[in-house]
Design a protein around this motif. Sequence first.
Motif, PDB file in Angstrom:
ATOM      1  N   VAL A   7     -67.373  69.589  49.825  1.00 37.02           N
ATOM      2  CA  VAL A   7     -68.514  70.331  50.342  1.00 37.02           C
ATOM      3  C   VAL A   7     -68.481  71.712  49.688  1.00 37.02           C
ATOM      4  N   PRO A   8     -69.559  72.076  49.004  1.00 32.59           N
ATOM      5  CA  PRO A   8     -69.548  73.351  48.300  1.00 32.59           C
ATOM      6  C   PRO A   8     -69.652  74.541  49.250  1.00 32.59           C
ATOM      7  N   ALA A   9     -69.230  75.698  48.761  1.00 31.95           N
ATOM      8  CA  ALA A   9     -69.383  76.939  49.520  1.00 31.95           C
ATOM      9  C   ALA A   9     -70.868  77.304  49.533  1.00 31.95           C
ATOM     10  N   VAL A  10     -71.368  77.615  50.707  1.00 30.15           N
ATOM     11  CA  VAL A  10     -72.784  77.918  50.882  1.00 30.15           C
ATOM     12  C   VAL A  10     -72.916  79.321  51.445  1.00 30.15           C
ATOM     13  N   CYS A  11     -73.849  80.092  50.895  1.00 33.73           N
ATOM     14  CA  CYS A  11     -74.177  81.381  51.492  1.00 33.73           C
ATOM     15  C   CYS A  11     -75.688  81.557  51.439  1.00 33.73           C
ATOM     16  N   GLY A  66     -73.061  80.349  43.326  1.00 35.73           N
ATOM     17  CA  GLY A  66     -73.818  81.336  42.578  1.00 35.73           C
ATOM     18  C   GLY A  66     -75.195  80.895  42.130  1.00 35.73           C
ATOM     19  N   GLU A  67     -75.611  79.683  42.481  1.00 35.86           N
ATOM     20  CA  GLU A  67     -76.912  79.145  42.064  1.00 35.86           C
ATOM     21  C   GLU A  67     -77.844  79.044  43.269  1.00 35.86           C
ATOM     22  N   ASP A  68     -79.067  79.531  43.117  1.00 37.70           N
ATOM     23  CA  ASP A  68     -80.084  79.374  44.156  1.00 37.70           C
ATOM     24  C   ASP A  68     -80.519  77.911  44.159  1.00 37.70           C
ATOM     25  N   SER A  91     -80.743  67.748  43.730  1.00 38.94           N
ATOM     26  CA  SER A  91     -79.389  67.628  43.184  1.00 38.94           C
ATOM     27  C   SER A  91     -78.315  68.033  44.182  1.00 38.94           C
ATOM     28  N   HIS A  92     -78.706  68.741  45.245  1.00 42.13           N
ATOM     29  CA  HIS A  92     -77.741  69.216  46.231  1.00 42.13           C
ATOM     30  C   HIS A  92     -77.954  68.595  47.613  1.00 42.13           C
ATOM     31  N   ARG A 100     -75.081  72.614  57.373  1.00 44.08           N
ATOM     32  CA  ARG A 100     -74.427  73.914  57.518  1.00 44.08           C
ATOM     33  C   ARG A 100     -75.442  75.045  57.672  1.00 44.08           C
ATOM     34  N   VAL A 101     -76.523  74.983  56.915  1.00 43.67           N
ATOM     35  CA  VAL A 101     -77.556  76.011  57.021  1.00 43.67           C
ATOM     36  C   VAL A 101     -78.231  75.933  58.385  1.00 43.67           C
TER      37      VAL A 101
END
Length: 156
Positions: A7-11, A66-68, A91-92, A100-101
Motif C-alpha cells: 500500500v503506497p504512502a498517501v498524502c 510525489g505524484e498527483d 492506475s492507482h 484511506r482517503v
Amino acid sequence: MDDVRPVPAVCLRDAVLSDVDGLAELRAVVLRSDLERLGRYDDVRVRQRFRDAFDPAATRIIVVDGEDIGCVAVRREGDAHWLEHFYIATSHQGLGIGTRVLEAILEEPVLYRLNVLQGSPARRLYERHGFILDQQDAVDVFMTADRRAQSPVAGR
C-alpha cells in the motif's frame, strides 16, 4: 493470484487554481466507462462540468509517491458536508488509496452526503463506510452517512 503490491504512502495537499485542467482530464478518464454505460458521455461536457464546479478551497489533491493521482472535494452546505469529485487515476485504483482517503475525510462527526453514478463500483466503497441510500434515479444514487453520533466522547 493475489495482488501483493505494498500500500503506497498517501498524502493530501491543498488544490490550487492551476490544478483544474489536469483534474478535469482525470474526471473524464475515470468517469468515461460509467457515463458511456449510462448513455451520458460527452467529451466536452464531462470536462466543462468539472471546470464550472471546481473550488480549490474545498478540494484536496491525492498524492502518492510525489505524484498527483486524484482529488476529493468536501463542500459544506447547511448541516451537511458534500463529498464531491472523488477521483483516483485508474492506475492507482484497487490499492486501498480510496479507503484511506475516505477514512481521513470521515473523521469529522457531521452529516455527509454524496451522489455516485448508477452501477459505479465506487458505491461499494461508500457502503463499506456507512453510507446508505437516500434516493436514486436512472443516473444518480444519492447517499448519506450520519457521523454526528460518532464523536470521540460518545465512544467512551
